[in-house]
Design a protein around this motif. Structure first.
Motif, mmCIF file in Angstrom:
data_model
loop_
_atom_site.group_PDB
_atom_site.id
_atom_site.type_symbol
_atom_site.label_atom_id
_atom_site.label_comp_id
_atom_site.label_asym_id
_atom_site.label_seq_id
_atom_site.Cartn_x
_atom_site.Cartn_y
_atom_site.Cartn_z
ATOM 1 N N HIS A 107 1.151 -1.266 -0.559
ATOM 2 C CA HIS A 107 0.122 -0.078 0.543
ATOM 3 C C HIS A 107 0.989 1.378 -0.235
ATOM 4 N N VAL A 108 0.492 2.045 -0.391
ATOM 5 C CA VAL A 108 0.442 3.959 -0.575
ATOM 6 C C VAL A 108 -0.444 4.995 0.010
ATOM 7 N N ASP A 109 0.448 5.215 0.736
ATOM 8 C CA ASP A 109 -0.524 6.604 1.646
ATOM 9 C C ASP A 109 -0.347 7.861 0.801
ATOM 10 N N CYS A 110 -1.479 8.491 0.538
ATOM 11 C CA CYS A 110 -1.094 9.677 -0.699
ATOM 12 C C CYS A 110 -1.664 10.710 0.409
ATOM 13 N N ALA A 111 -0.341 11.641 0.123
ATOM 14 C CA ALA A 111 -0.198 13.024 1.082
ATOM 15 C C ALA A 111 -0.695 13.634 1.042
ATOM 16 N N LEU A 112 -1.455 13.798 -0.784
ATOM 17 C CA LEU A 112 -2.689 14.595 -0.891
ATOM 18 C C LEU A 112 -4.000 14.505 -0.351
ATOM 19 N N THR A 113 -4.286 13.212 -0.769
ATOM 20 C CA THR A 113 -5.726 12.876 -0.587
ATOM 21 C C THR A 113 -6.014 12.197 0.389
ATOM 22 N N LEU A 114 -5.011 12.237 1.619
ATOM 23 C CA LEU A 114 -4.862 11.562 2.125
ATOM 24 C C LEU A 114 -5.455 9.273 2.207
#
Length: 188
Positions: A107-114
């Protein structure tokens, strides 16, 4: 005098009387004997513990059959009937690695959309080449099993791999991969 005092005296008396070294087993096996046992077991796969013990006795080394068994177990050599046909899990994986894919999620946590984005990937075990097959924010029961069946690629070993023999991929959506081909600059 209390009963506890008498029991304490008795424990001391027994401890003084029955003191002896707590050494178990016989003397350690010499390294040359261990090397002979290993060599005999590898070169003569039909020989059991008793046969190896007899051959060592002919060479002047007095070793018990149980010692031969213990040494072979420590060297991870199986008993006689299985020694020449040993197919360990590691050997099986090496033999099958050219055609074996392994799949999983990361998994990758998106910093912009959270939001957390799950990436489904397949790795070729032989070459450790990673193919990214898809991404989703919700890897549910309907999405996950269909992903390997709808994706196919040509592996780095030259074999075409797919999750299903009837699976086809539209030409408009080629499989993505982490390895990129080097860009070639055109020279005039």
């Amino acid at each position: 005098m209390t009963p506890g005092t008498i029991l304490r005296w008795h424990r001391r008396l027994v401890a003084r009387k029955w003191t002896h070294p707590h050494r178990t087993g016989g003397p350690p096996v010499d390294d040359t004997v261990v090397a002979l046992i290993e060599r005999m077991a590898r070169e003569n796969t039909g020989w059991g513990y008793r046969r190896i013990q007899g051959e060592l006795l002919k060479l002047g080394h007095q070793v018990a059959a149980s010692t031969v068994r213990r040494v072979l177990q420590r060297l991870r050599l199986p008993p006689t009937p299985r020694r020449d046909t040993d197919l360990s899990w590691r050997r099986f994986l090496r033999a099958q690695a050219t055609s074996m894919p392994a799949c999983d999620f990361f998994h990758v946590d998106c910093a912009l959309t959270l939001k957390r984005v799950y990436v489904f990937f397949v790795m070729e075990v032989a070459t450790r080449y990673v193919h990214i097959l898809g991404t989703t924010t919700n890897p549910d029961r309907a999405w996950t099993p269909n992903k390997p069946a709808t994706c196919s690629w040509t592996s780095t070993t030259g074999q075409t791999t797919s999750g299903s023999s009837s699976a086809t991929r539209p030409a408009s959506s080629p499989p993505r991969s982490t390895r990129s081909s080097p860009a070639r600059a055109s020279r005039p």
